[in-house]
Write a protein that holds these residues in place. Structure first.
Motif, PDB file in Angstrom:
ATOM      1  N   ASP A   1      24.158 -26.140 -45.988  1.00 50.47           N
ATOM      2  CA  ASP A   1      23.285 -26.878 -45.062  1.00 50.47           C
ATOM      3  C   ASP A   1      23.906 -28.294 -45.196  1.00 50.47           C
ATOM      4  N   PRO A   2      23.496 -28.953 -44.104  1.00 49.70           N
ATOM      5  CA  PRO A   2      23.823 -30.409 -44.037  1.00 49.70           C
ATOM      6  C   PRO A   2      22.881 -31.127 -44.938  1.00 49.70           C
ATOM      7  N   THR A   3      21.668 -30.780 -45.517  1.00 60.06           N
ATOM      8  CA  THR A   3      20.795 -31.389 -46.436  1.00 60.06           C
ATOM      9  C   THR A   3      21.083 -30.909 -47.897  1.00 60.06           C
ATOM     10  N   CYS A   4      22.011 -30.023 -48.154  1.00 60.17           N
ATOM     11  CA  CYS A   4      22.198 -29.528 -49.535  1.00 60.17           C
ATOM     12  C   CYS A   4      22.850 -30.469 -50.092  1.00 60.17           C
ATOM     13  N   PRO A   5      22.470 -30.698 -51.472  1.00 60.00           N
ATOM     14  CA  PRO A   5      22.867 -31.597 -52.349  1.00 60.00           C
ATOM     15  C   PRO A   5      24.427 -31.322 -52.963  1.00 60.00           C
ATOM     16  N   ASN A   6      24.638 -30.101 -52.784  1.00 59.69           N
ATOM     17  CA  ASN A   6      25.923 -29.571 -53.327  1.00 59.69           C
ATOM     18  C   ASN A   6      27.204 -29.413 -52.400  1.00 59.69           C
TER      19      ASN A   6
END
Length: 108
Positions: A96-101
């Motif tokens: 996802d675009p918001t995923c920190p990884n």
């Protein structure tokens, strides 16, 4: 069924045959009380074999349940370690675009 349980059932079967033989010989000699005694003892050996097979079935079922539970726990652990929903549905290729990884995919 384990080897020990099979051996025990075989011994019960041998005892059943011997008690049946003793019952027939007692009947030939006219000892009605002995025939009843040997017949009751023969019934007990049949009950013992049935009990052993049911016990083996229960143990096998418990082992299957434990294996299934372990597999379910392993799958639950996989779900808990998933990065994000998009990563999970894309089989670990996208985030996802918001995923920190997020990692950039290298082009080869």
């Amino acid at each position: 069924m384990t080897r020990l349980a099979r051996a025990l059932c075989s011994l019960h079967g041998a005892a059943l045959l011997w008690l049946a033989y003793c019952a027939v010989q007692s009947a030939r000699n006219g000892a009605t009380w002995a025939v009843l005694l040997f017949a009751a003892a023969s019934a007990m050996t049949v009950i013992a074999v049935i009990r052993e097979t049911e016990l083996a079935d229960e143990q096998r079922a418990a082992a299957v349940r434990a294996e299934r539970l372990a597999r379910l726990r392993a799958h639950a652990d996989e779900l808990n370690t998933a990065c994000c929903e998009h990563w999970w549905t894309a089989l670990g290729t996208d985030h996802d675009p918001t995923c920190p990884n997020q990692r950039r995919r290298h082009t080869a």
